[in-house]
Design a protein around this motif. Structure first.
Motif: not given
Length: 198
Positions: A68-89
Motif C-alpha cells: 500500500i505504501d508503494r502504491e501511495l507513493a506512485e499516486l503521490d498521495v500522502a495519507p492523513l493517517i495509516v493505522v493497523a487495527e486488531h479486532w477485539l472480539a
C-alpha cells in the motif's frame, strides 16, 4: 480461530478514490495490486475518504502495508493517517477505538434497570411486605398482586438477589418495555443502598 486485522488508510476524497481504483474497488481495469491483494486473500473496502484492507494476521497486514505504501507513493498521495487495527472480539471493537459504555450503564443512564428479578410470593400481603423490605434496601420495586419485581444494576446483582429470594432473573431496560408505554419502571428515583430503582 483466525484473528481479524485491518489497515485503515484515511485520505482525502479524491485520493481515496484514486487508491480505491488502483485496488480494484471502482469501475476500472483490475491491475497488479488488486490481483496481488486477492492472491493474498485480503478484502479491501472503502467508505468515503477511508480505505480498509483486511487480513487474518499481523504479518499479512504488515506485508500488505508495504504494498500500500508503494502504491501511495506512485499516486503521490500522502495519507492523513495509516493505522493497523486488531479486532477485539470480546469488546466488539477495533483496538484503536475507545471502549464504548457498558450496555448496563447506558440503560441506567436512560432511567431503566438493566436487570430485573421477579419474585413470586404466597400472598398479596407477603408481596407487600417484601416490596417494602426491598425498597428499604434501596431497590426500585414494582408490586403486583402476588409478586414483586426488583430492579438491579448488573446481572451479577440480579443473580445474587434471585438466589437469596428464589426469584427469576430477567433482562430489564427499555427494550423489554418498548412496546408497553405504560411502563411502571420508567421513573428513575435515584440510587440507594445495594439496589437501584427501576
Amino acid at each position: 480461530m483466525p484473528d481479524d486485522w485491518r489497515l485503515r488508510i484515511e485520505l482525502g476524497d479524491e485520493a481515496a478514490g484514486g487508491l480505491a481504483a488502483r485496488l480494484g474497488l471502482v469501475d476500472t481495469e483490475v491491475d497488479e495490486l488488486a490481483e496481488e491483494l486477492r492472491d493474498r486473500k485480503l478484502a479491501v473496502t472503502h467508505d468515503g475518504p477511508t480505505v480498509y484492507v483486511y487480513a487474518d494476521s499481523a504479518a499479512a497486514l504488515e506485508a500488505t502495508r508495504r504494498v500500500i505504501d508503494r502504491e501511495l507513493a506512485e499516486l503521490d498521495v500522502a495519507p492523513l493517517i495509516v493505522v493497523a487495527e486488531h479486532w477485539l472480539a470480546g469488546e466488539d471493537r477495533w483496538d484503536d477505538e475507545a471502549p464504548g459504555p457498558d450496555d448496563d450503564d447506558e440503560t441506567l443512564e436512560e432511567g431503566y434497570a438493566p436487570w430485573e428479578v421477579r419474585i413470586p410470593c404466597r400472598s398479596h400481603h407477603e408481596a407487600n411486605e417484601l416490596a417494602d423490605r426491598l425498597a428499604e434496601e434501596g431497590y426500585g420495586v414494582v408490586r403486583r398482586w402476588r409478586y414483586v419485581i426488583a430492579g438491579c444494576a448488573s446481572k451479577e446483582d440480579a443473580e445474587a438477589l434471585a438466589a437469596r429470594l428464589h426469584g427469576e432473573v430477567e433482562p430489564g431496560g427499555e427494550l423489554v418495555w418498548d412496546s408497553a408505554r405504560t411502563n411502571p419502571f420508567v421513573v428513575f428515583t435515584g440510587i440507594g443502598g445495594g439496589g437501584i430503582p427501576v
